[in-house]
Design an enzyme around this catalytic site. Structure first.
Site, short mmCIF file in Angstrom:
data_model
loop_
_atom_site.label_atom_id
_atom_site.label_comp_id
_atom_site.label_asym_id
_atom_site.label_seq_id
_atom_site.Cartn_x
_atom_site.Cartn_y
_atom_site.Cartn_z
N HIS A 289 -9.77 -65.50 23.88
CA HIS A 289 -8.57 -64.13 24.25
C HIS A 289 -9.64 -63.17 25.07
CE1 HIS A 289 -7.79 -65.43 19.94
NE2 HIS A 289 -7.58 -66.60 20.35
N HIS B 243 1.01 -68.42 21.62
CA HIS B 243 -0.69 -68.50 21.55
C HIS B 243 -1.08 -69.34 22.32
CE1 HIS B 243 -4.28 -66.38 20.64
NE2 HIS B 243 -4.49 -67.92 19.71
N ASP C 283 -4.51 -69.50 24.68
CA ASP C 283 -5.69 -69.60 24.04
C ASP C 283 -6.22 -70.94 25.92
OD1 ASP C 283 -6.73 -68.71 21.97
OD2 ASP C 283 -5.57 -70.83 20.75
N HIS D 296 -9.13 -76.75 21.93
CA HIS D 296 -9.56 -75.93 22.72
C HIS D 296 -10.44 -77.30 23.08
CE1 HIS D 296 -9.06 -71.68 21.53
NE2 HIS D 296 -8.84 -72.50 20.32
ZN LIG Z 1 -6.74 -68.50 20.14
#
Ligand SMILES: [Zn+2]
Length: 292
Positions: free
Chosen positions: A77, A234, A238, A261
């Site tokens: 972030h 969001h 990311d 991720h």
């Molecule tokens: Zn995040």
């Protein structure tokens, strides 16, 4: 040519880590040209961990870096805010192992950077220009990057939950767009997942102050969503944060479908290994004078 930027002055903020729950003080400092983002563990004799794909360790619920046994957790972030605001060089000092989660978005980091201001440096900004498509898939999670003369992201998420369902968002990083469209979108999690994470000693700092917490058919937070499609926004946050680990902005179009991720990390390492797929360039023009 567009030149690199750094912060005009040092700024600091304190908070707790989302996963470890530990208190941490964070100081952002101006850095010379071509430094990129470098984490400095002030609690460990100023041990440095450059924000680079080569130090990605694991990335199940957050992106964690590891260099010679020293860990730096949940960097995405903050890196999204720096990349999104157009800060190229920054020393990131912290006195513990996890970046503070603050409100679960990048908004506080953007406010900090705005308060510090930025200064232009002498070296031109470098971009990773995509020359041919590269794709990575893991079951129905997939991600690709293809040539474009812009920094673009097309993201799709699909959760069988009444507040989310299918959300698609197209984002282009241009002057101020990160601050307007993406920075305030908060991280989210499901109550059943949170119980599991707590058992694994994760999400220890998680609360309704720093995440949207979803039940089977609604959410625990009393405040409304910041955007109807806050969830996909969001995800883009990311992605921008993880792809900051490339060390420079890309010129290309990223397409993400149910990515996370781990998929981001896999595509980045495949891309960097495919040397015919990119080149490093400098560009002129105002499109990339990114700031708010
Ligand atoms: Zn995040």
């Amino acid at each position: 040519m567009i030149n690199q930027k750094t912060l005009a002055k040092t700024i600091e903020i304190s908070g707790i880590g989302l996963h470890t729950g530990v208190a941490v003080n964070l100081i952002l400092k101006p850095a010379p040209e071509n430094t990129g983002y470098v984490f400095v563990r002030t609690d460990l004799d100023d041990f440095e961990i450059p924000a680079s794909v080569e130090y990605i360790s694991h990335c199940s619920y957050a992106t964690t870096l590891l260099r010679r046994g020293v860990v730096l957790s949940t960097c995405e972030h903050l890196l999204a805010a720096l990349r999104g605001y157009g800060v190229d060089n920054c020393f990131i000092e912290l006195d513990n192992l996890e970046i503070p989660i603050l409100d679960g978005s990048s908004e506080n980091f953007i406010e900090l950077i705005e308060r510090a201001g930025t200064v232009e440096q002498n070296a031109p900004r470098r971009f990773l220009k995509i020359l041919e498509p590269v794709e990575y898939a893991d079951g129905d999670r997939r991600m690709s990057i293809e040539p474009s003369d812009r920094y673009e992201i097309e993201c799709l998420i699909d959760f069988p939950h009444p507040l989310i369902k299918k959300q698609i968002y197209n984002f282009e990083l241009v002057n101020g767009s990160f601050g307007r469209e993406i920075a305030s979108a908060r991280t989210f999690g499901f109550t059943r997942e949170i119980e599991m994470l707590r058992k694994a000693n994760l999400a220890l700092g998680g609360s309704l102050d720093n995440a949207i917490v979803l039940t089977d058919d609604g959410m625990l937070n009393e405040q409304p969503l910041r955007f109807e499609n806050e969830f996909v926004r969001h995800k883009i946050l990311d992605i921008i944060g993880d792809f900051a680990l490339l060390g420079m902005p890309f010129l290309g179009k990223l397409k993400a479908e149910k990515s996370g991720h781990a998929v981001h990390a896999s595509l980045m390492s495949k891309l960097l290994k495919t040397e015919s797929a990119w080149e490093i360039v400098e560009v002129s023009g105002s499109r990339f004078q990114v700031s708010s």
